[in-house]
Write an enzyme that holds these catalytic residues in place. Structure first.
Site, PDB file in Angstrom:
ATOM      1  N   GLU A  57     -36.052  27.188  -7.711  1.00 21.99           N
ATOM      2  CA  GLU A  57     -35.371  28.385  -7.756  1.00 21.99           C
ATOM      3  C   GLU A  57     -34.125  28.500  -6.893  1.00 21.99           C
ATOM      4  O   GLU A  57     -33.121  28.845  -7.766  1.00 21.99           O
ATOM      5  CB  GLU A  57     -36.395  29.637  -7.159  1.00 21.99           C
ATOM      6  CG  GLU A  57     -35.528  30.862  -7.182  1.00 21.99           C
ATOM      7  CD  GLU A  57     -35.162  31.583  -8.733  1.00 21.99           C
ATOM      8  OE1 GLU A  57     -34.209  32.464  -8.859  1.00 21.99           O
ATOM      9  OE2 GLU A  57     -35.489  30.896  -9.734  1.00 21.99           O
ATOM     10  N   HIS A  60     -31.387  26.249  -8.600  1.00 20.89           N
ATOM     11  CA  HIS A  60     -30.744  26.696 -10.089  1.00 20.89           C
ATOM     12  C   HIS A  60     -29.758  27.997  -9.640  1.00 20.89           C
ATOM     13  O   HIS A  60     -28.644  28.008 -10.182  1.00 20.89           O
ATOM     14  CB  HIS A  60     -32.096  27.714 -10.819  1.00 20.89           C
ATOM     15  CG  HIS A  60     -31.597  28.053 -12.033  1.00 20.89           C
ATOM     16  ND1 HIS A  60     -32.025  29.569 -12.260  1.00 20.89           N
ATOM     17  CD2 HIS A  60     -30.994  28.013 -12.911  1.00 20.89           C
ATOM     18  CE1 HIS A  60     -31.559  29.639 -13.627  1.00 20.89           C
ATOM     19  NE2 HIS A  60     -30.846  28.954 -13.937  1.00 20.89           N
ATOM     20  N   HIS A 121     -33.360  36.162 -21.574  1.00 19.15           N
ATOM     21  CA  HIS A 121     -32.378  35.178 -20.469  1.00 19.15           C
ATOM     22  C   HIS A 121     -32.106  34.133 -20.927  1.00 19.15           C
ATOM     23  O   HIS A 121     -31.014  33.591 -20.746  1.00 19.15           O
ATOM     24  CB  HIS A 121     -33.399  35.375 -19.262  1.00 19.15           C
ATOM     25  CG  HIS A 121     -32.596  34.898 -18.262  1.00 19.15           C
ATOM     26  ND1 HIS A 121     -31.286  35.410 -17.446  1.00 19.15           N
ATOM     27  CD2 HIS A 121     -32.649  33.785 -17.328  1.00 19.15           C
ATOM     28  CE1 HIS A 121     -31.054  34.690 -16.456  1.00 19.15           C
ATOM     29  NE2 HIS A 121     -31.442  33.776 -16.309  1.00 19.15           N
ATOM     30  N   HIS A 209     -44.817  31.208 -33.838  1.00 22.01           N
ATOM     31  CA  HIS A 209     -43.645  30.238 -33.259  1.00 22.01           C
ATOM     32  C   HIS A 209     -43.567  29.076 -34.305  1.00 22.01           C
ATOM     33  O   HIS A 209     -42.666  28.586 -34.764  1.00 22.01           O
ATOM     34  CB  HIS A 209     -43.770  29.979 -31.980  1.00 22.01           C
ATOM     35  CG  HIS A 209     -42.675  28.951 -31.577  1.00 22.01           C
ATOM     36  ND1 HIS A 209     -41.286  29.384 -31.693  1.00 22.01           N
ATOM     37  CD2 HIS A 209     -42.680  27.888 -30.943  1.00 22.01           C
ATOM     38  CE1 HIS A 209     -40.543  28.334 -31.182  1.00 22.01           C
ATOM     39  NE2 HIS A 209     -41.305  27.351 -30.965  1.00 22.01           N
ATOM     40  N   HIS A 275     -37.924  19.497 -24.722  1.00 26.59           N
ATOM     41  CA  HIS A 275     -37.983  20.457 -25.899  1.00 26.59           C
ATOM     42  C   HIS A 275     -36.791  21.624 -25.532  1.00 26.59           C
ATOM     43  O   HIS A 275     -35.991  21.592 -26.585  1.00 26.59           O
ATOM     44  CB  HIS A 275     -39.260  21.156 -25.908  1.00 26.59           C
ATOM     45  CG  HIS A 275     -39.434  22.040 -27.097  1.00 26.59           C
ATOM     46  ND1 HIS A 275     -39.485  21.336 -28.478  1.00 26.59           N
ATOM     47  CD2 HIS A 275     -39.796  23.142 -27.271  1.00 26.59           C
ATOM     48  CE1 HIS A 275     -40.112  22.089 -29.263  1.00 26.59           C
ATOM     49  NE2 HIS A 275     -40.037  23.260 -28.564  1.00 26.59           N
TER      50      HIS A 275
END
Length: 299
Positions: A57, A60, A121, A209, A275
């Protein structure tokens, strides 16, 4: 000065790509709460304890901070020395999207938000990367968007519809991750051994999806067929459509691998990141096609 601007534009695109990839890692590794409920500090410190979640975290956050500084410098130089209006639009959009997603990220840490908002986000990160990529392309031969031949109106509509629809599919994929619904469909291409499973809960989310992704593949395949039929193989429209098809095909494959990798934590994490990275590249090519349609020669 142009060389410096080009280098900064390239760094901005690379940086936005890293932010997107690391954001996907934060989500996949469930490290979003790695720094507790604090921002910009992490557990009350500038340099947090070396736990895996806090390291992911905080790394990032650090990358976002560095890239933001690069974007500010690029923004100033583009408006000071570059005459092209499109370059100014691309850098402005990149900065806005980056700042908005940074604010949303901070809010998500301090005030937990719904999966609907959290999924957005990733969508903002995708847009920021796409605009930064277009900015970097401005300073390359591929950034000469003007054309000597006109583009069919039907092709323009198809390009824009496919790009907007791809964003919807990406949002659904992010929603799957943030609702922790990936396990709703075991197996691929069947879902829990059925062609059409019971459409409720996590199963319904994942199956929706999958169907949306299938329709996106069909749209991009049709887009490529139309580009191949009406434009020369040296045309940028043909080139962009070809790579969009290659990447959406890869996206289907990586999506299947993600499903098969469930139960193996490391493989699931790596394929999940692949992905997310793959879809960013695909969306980038679709946005490039959209820009090409805006520079169509007037009849």
């Amino acid at each position: 000065m142009q060389k410096w601007i080009q280098r900064l534009a390239n760094l901005s695109a690379i940086g936005m790509f890293l932010i997107l990839a690391m954001g996907a890692l934060v989500t996949k590794a469930d490290a979003g709460r790695g720094c507790g409920d604090e921002w910009p500090l992490c557990h009350g410190k500038f340099v947090p304890a070396h736990t895996i979640s806090s390291f992911i975290e905080y790394s990032h956050r650090l990358v976002v901070g560095i890239v933001t500084l690069i974007l500010i410098a690029t923004f100033y130089l583009v408006f000071r020395y570059v005459k092209r209006t499109d370059a100014k639009v691309f850098i402005t959009a990149t900065v806005i999207m980056t700042l908005v997603q940074a604010v949303m990220g901070a809010m998500a840490v301090v005030w937990p938000q719904s999966s609907l908002v959290l999924a957005l986000h990733f969508g903002l990160s995708l847009l920021a990367f796409a605009f930064s990529l277009l900015l970097a392309l401005v300073f390359t031969p591929w950034g000469q968007f003007t054309r000597h031949t006109s583009i069919r109106t039907s092709f323009k509509v198809l390009v824009w519809f496919t790009t907007i629809y791809s964003y919807v599919v990406v949002y659904l994929g992010a929603f799957v991750r943030h609702t922790v619904s990936s396990g709703g469909c075991s197996g691929w291409p069947l879902c829990n051994g059925e062609v059409i499973p019971e459409l409720s809960g996590a199963t319904g989310i994942v199956f929706t999806h999958r169907i949306a992704a299938l329709l996106l593949f069909i749209c991009i395949l049709f887009l490529f067929i139309q580009a191949r039929r009406h434009y020369d193989s040296s045309d940028k429209l043909w080139f962009g459509s070809k790579w969009a098809l290659i990447l959406v095909s890869t996206q289907v494959i990586t999506g299947a691998i993600v499903t098969w990798a469930m139960g193996n934590e490391v493989a699931y994490l790596l394929t999940g990141m692949l992905h997310a990275i793959n879809v960013a590249c695909m969306f980038g090519f679709l946005c490039y096609l959209c820009v090409l349609t805006l520079y169509d020669r007037k009849a």
